[in-house]
Design a protein around this motif. Structure first.
Motif, PDB file in Angstrom:
ATOM      1  N   SER A   1       0.839  -1.194   0.000  1.00 38.45           N
ATOM      2  CA  SER A   1       0.000   0.000   0.000  1.00 38.45           C
ATOM      3  C   SER A   1       0.868   1.236   0.000  1.00 38.45           C
ATOM      4  N   ALA A   2       0.331   2.311  -0.563  1.00 43.27           N
ATOM      5  CA  ALA A   2       1.076   3.559  -0.633  1.00 43.27           C
ATOM      6  C   ALA A   2       1.343   4.133   0.755  1.00 43.27           C
ATOM      7  N   ASP A   3       0.377   3.988   1.667  1.00 42.88           N
ATOM      8  CA  ASP A   3       0.563   4.530   3.007  1.00 42.88           C
ATOM      9  C   ASP A   3       1.691   3.814   3.743  1.00 42.88           C
ATOM     10  N   HIS A   4       1.743   2.483   3.619  1.00 45.51           N
ATOM     11  CA  HIS A   4       2.832   1.747   4.252  1.00 45.51           C
ATOM     12  C   HIS A   4       4.166   2.153   3.649  1.00 45.51           C
ATOM     13  N   ASP A   5       4.214   2.274   2.338  1.00 45.44           N
ATOM     14  CA  ASP A   5       5.462   2.666   1.687  1.00 45.44           C
ATOM     15  C   ASP A   5       5.932   4.035   2.186  1.00 45.44           C
ATOM     16  N   ALA A   6       4.977   4.953   2.358  1.00 42.56           N
ATOM     17  CA  ALA A   6       5.328   6.296   2.823  1.00 42.56           C
ATOM     18  C   ALA A   6       5.840   6.258   4.256  1.00 42.56           C
ATOM     19  N   LEU A   7       5.176   5.488   5.125  1.00 49.41           N
ATOM     20  CA  LEU A   7       5.629   5.359   6.511  1.00 49.41           C
ATOM     21  C   LEU A   7       7.010   4.723   6.575  1.00 49.41           C
ATOM     22  N   TRP A   8       7.208   3.672   5.801  1.00 51.78           N
ATOM     23  CA  TRP A   8       8.473   2.939   5.837  1.00 51.78           C
ATOM     24  C   TRP A   8       9.618   3.807   5.326  1.00 51.78           C
ATOM     25  N   SER A   9       9.344   4.565   4.286  1.00 53.48           N
ATOM     26  CA  SER A   9      10.365   5.462   3.747  1.00 53.48           C
ATOM     27  C   SER A   9      10.736   6.538   4.759  1.00 53.48           C
ATOM     28  N   ALA A  10       9.739   7.106   5.425  1.00 56.11           N
ATOM     29  CA  ALA A  10      10.008   8.139   6.433  1.00 56.11           C
ATOM     30  C   ALA A  10      10.776   7.561   7.610  1.00 56.11           C
ATOM     31  N   LEU A  11      10.441   6.331   8.012  1.00 59.13           N
ATOM     32  CA  LEU A  11      11.154   5.698   9.114  1.00 59.13           C
ATOM     33  C   LEU A  11      12.601   5.417   8.726  1.00 59.13           C
ATOM     34  N   ARG A  12      12.807   4.961   7.506  1.00 58.34           N
ATOM     35  CA  ARG A  12      14.175   4.710   7.053  1.00 58.34           C
ATOM     36  C   ARG A  12      14.999   5.993   7.075  1.00 58.34           C
ATOM     37  N   GLU A  13      14.423   7.100   6.653  1.00 59.03           N
ATOM     38  CA  GLU A  13      15.132   8.375   6.704  1.00 59.03           C
ATOM     39  C   GLU A  13      15.410   8.796   8.147  1.00 59.03           C
ATOM     40  N   ALA A  14      14.467   8.508   9.045  1.00 59.56           N
ATOM     41  CA  ALA A  14      14.663   8.863  10.460  1.00 59.56           C
ATOM     42  C   ALA A  14      15.824   8.089  11.071  1.00 59.56           C
ATOM     43  N   ALA A  15      16.084   6.895  10.566  1.00 61.17           N
ATOM     44  CA  ALA A  15      17.157   6.056  11.101  1.00 61.17           C
ATOM     45  C   ALA A  15      18.514   6.405  10.518  1.00 61.17           C
ATOM     46  N   GLU A  16      18.542   7.286   9.529  1.00 57.97           N
ATOM     47  CA  GLU A  16      19.794   7.668   8.884  1.00 57.97           C
ATOM     48  C   GLU A  16      20.386   8.905   9.554  1.00 57.97           C
ATOM     49  N   GLY A  17      21.682   9.016   9.486  1.00 62.96           N
ATOM     50  CA  GLY A  17      22.338  10.242   9.900  1.00 62.96           C
ATOM     51  C   GLY A  17      22.681  10.356  11.368  1.00 62.96           C
ATOM     52  N   GLY A  18      22.327   9.365  12.181  1.00 58.75           N
ATOM     53  CA  GLY A  18      22.656   9.427  13.594  1.00 58.75           C
ATOM     54  C   GLY A  18      24.121   9.112  13.849  1.00 58.75           C
ATOM     55  N   LYS A  19      24.560   9.361  15.079  1.00 59.56           N
ATOM     56  CA  LYS A  19      25.956   9.129  15.435  1.00 59.56           C
ATOM     57  C   LYS A  19      26.247   7.656  15.731  1.00 59.56           C
ATOM     58  N   ARG A  20      25.194   6.855  15.894  1.00 63.88           N
ATOM     59  CA  ARG A  20      25.345   5.422  16.192  1.00 63.88           C
ATOM     60  C   ARG A  20      26.131   5.209  17.492  1.00 63.88           C
ATOM     61  N   ILE A  21      25.886   6.058  18.474  1.00 63.31           N
ATOM     62  CA  ILE A  21      26.597   5.953  19.744  1.00 63.31           C
ATOM     63  C   ILE A  21      26.291   4.623  20.427  1.00 63.31           C
ATOM     64  N   ARG A  22      25.030   4.254  20.476  1.00 57.44           N
ATOM     65  CA  ARG A  22      24.630   3.027  21.196  1.00 57.44           C
ATOM     66  C   ARG A  22      25.193   1.776  20.537  1.00 57.44           C
ATOM     67  N   PRO A  23      25.089   1.628  19.206  1.00 53.35           N
ATOM     68  CA  PRO A  23      25.731   0.468  18.575  1.00 53.35           C
ATOM     69  C   PRO A  23      27.239   0.439  18.781  1.00 53.35           C
ATOM     70  N   MET A  24      27.891   1.608  18.700  1.00 51.00           N
ATOM     71  CA  MET A  24      29.340   1.639  18.896  1.00 51.00           C
ATOM     72  C   MET A  24      29.719   1.221  20.307  1.00 51.00           C
ATOM     73  N   LEU A  25      28.953   1.695  21.278  1.00 43.36           N
ATOM     74  CA  LEU A  25      29.221   1.323  22.666  1.00 43.36           C
ATOM     75  C   LEU A  25      29.084  -0.184  22.850  1.00 43.36           C
ATOM     76  N   LEU A  26      28.026  -0.752  22.305  1.00 44.18           N
ATOM     77  CA  LEU A  26      27.802  -2.191  22.444  1.00 44.18           C
ATOM     78  C   LEU A  26      28.913  -2.999  21.775  1.00 44.18           C
ATOM     79  N   THR A  27      29.220  -2.682  20.524  1.00 39.82           N
ATOM     80  CA  THR A  27      30.153  -3.530  19.779  1.00 39.82           C
ATOM     81  C   THR A  27      31.588  -3.415  20.293  1.00 39.82           C
ATOM     82  N   THR A  28      32.015  -2.212  20.682  1.00 37.94           N
ATOM     83  CA  THR A  28      33.390  -2.089  21.161  1.00 37.94           C
ATOM     84  C   THR A  28      33.577  -2.803  22.497  1.00 37.94           C
TER      85      THR A  28
END
Length: 396
Positions: free
Chosen positions: A78-105
């Motif tokens: 559906s177009a609405d799901h595609d729009a939500l998923w695209s917006a969520l993917r953009e929201a997940a981009e560009g962060g500093k990834r502090i939490r993943p870095m802390l965990l993996t190191t």
């Protein structure tokens, strides 16, 4: 004169650190996965560089996040799901990834070797963070994140382009923000559950995530309540910051790293207490940035905390000073401009609030260092402490 007093957590950790140190040292001596000294692993770097091992971990995390969004793209036609998923993917981009870095190191420093599984768990953490950020923007009424429209802002803008009035467009945007955050939250739990670790390890990690969700939700509500009603109790304000930020951003990644690496309960507990203390220091730094930081460096407006009426330790301290009658009318006022904010900053500096919070942040960071001084991963953890305290110092 304003009474200066430490938070119960910092006071408790400092007073008990010597006993905890002797207990954990005897419990963990001689076992690699429980803190045996290894070649130091790089942690956060102030110049943005990491060794090859760190880059490999970052690649595994990004691969896991990418798989999550690819796998979910075709779930609903559906177009609405595609729009939500695209917006969520953009929201997940560009962060500093502090939490993943802390965990993996920390996972690697504790002897963990399964890069793919660690990448999945770290990706789950980043999705959890994305869910909280998207929901937090709805709660705060924010429409911009990292200099661009966030999920709510994107959908509200679309609604306005359809001809809807501003209020109805905002409701549409908030609905999208709530739903996108829900998708990220469910995705975080699913990603963790299917990470590929053993059944008992997954169960323990899910228990940790479940607790963090409960504590963080309560902390978020406390933040809203204090913003509406005000707060005079510094202990309550600091506890709110511990619950809202430190638990899921620092305590949880460290405890997940320990469980995934097979560390014992004593090591896991020490890392968790370190995370709580460091997390509050980090949030105090963020509070300072929210009032005194350079937006070009921090990406955060110096007006937002004032306009939203945030009850930070800066304001809690100032309430008991002679500067408060002049500060109070501007806290929560949507009409606050740059000139007004500059005057409030001057008052917070003059009444001692800024210096108090800077000292408090350094105190938490020092307590964090002390509570894990006995662990052989302490040099790596100290890099994280240094990164946070250097940020506090650069705000001065």
């Amino acid at each position: 004169m304003r009474q200066h007093y430490p938070s119960p957590l910092a006071w408790n950790v400092v007073s008990q650190s010597s006993n905890l140190r002797s207990q954990l040292t005897s419990d963990t001596a001689g076992r690699d996965r429980h803190g045996m000294r290894r070649r130091p692993t790089r942690g956060p770097s102030r110049n943005g560089r990491h060794d090859e091992r760190g880059r490999m971990s970052a690649g595994a995390v990004e691969d896991a996040i990418a798989r999550f969004f690819v796998d979910g793209a075709g779930r609903v036609g559906s177009a609405d799901h595609d729009a939500l998923w695209s917006a969520l993917r953009e929201a997940a981009e560009g962060g500093k990834r502090i939490r993943p870095m802390l965990l993996t190191t920390v996972y690697e420093a504790l002897g963990g070797t399964d890069e793919r599984v660690a990448g999945e768990v770290a990706a789950a953490l980043e999705l959890l963070h994305t869910a909280f950020v998207v929901h937090d923007d709805v709660i705060d009424g924010d429409t911009v994140r990292r200099g661009r429209p966030n999920v709510s802002g994107t959908f509200a803008g679309q609604a306005r382009s359809f001809g809807l009035a501003a209020e109805r467009a905002a409701r549409y945007g908030d609905a999208a923000g709530i739903l996108a955050g829900d998708l990220a939250l469910a995705g975080a739990v699913r990603t963790l559950a299917l990470c590929g670790a053993g059944h008992e390890t997954v169960r323990r990690m899910l228990d940790l995530v479940d607790r963090a969700l409960h504590v963080t939700a309560a902390g978020e509500l406390t933040d809203v309540r204090l913003g509406m009603l005000g707060g005079r109790d510094l202990t309550e304000t600091l506890t709110m910051e511990e619950h809202k930020t430190a638990v899921y951003s620092f305590e949880l990644p460290l405890q997940l790293a320990a469980v995934l690496a097979g560390s014992d309960d004593a090591c896991t507990e020490a890392l968790g207490r370190f995370g709580l203390l460091l997390g509050v220091a980090f949030q105090l730094r963020d509070d300072l940035d929210g009032m005194f930081g350079d937006r070009a460096r921090t990406g955060k407006s110096a007006l937002s905390d004032l306009r939203e009426g945030k009850c930070t330790p800066l304001m809690t301290y100032a309430r008991d000073t002679d500067a408060w009658p002049e500060i109070a009318p501007h806290l929560g006022a949507e009409t606050v401009d740059e000139g007004t904010a500059a005057r409030v900053r001057d008052l917070l500096l003059a009444c001692g609030a800024r210096r108090f919070v800077e000292d408090l942040a350094r105190g938490y960071a020092q307590a964090a260092s002390e509570v894990v001084a006995h662990l052989t991963v302490a040099p790596l953890l100290q890099e994280w402490v240094t990164a946070v305290t250097d940020e506090v110092r650069s705000a001065a």
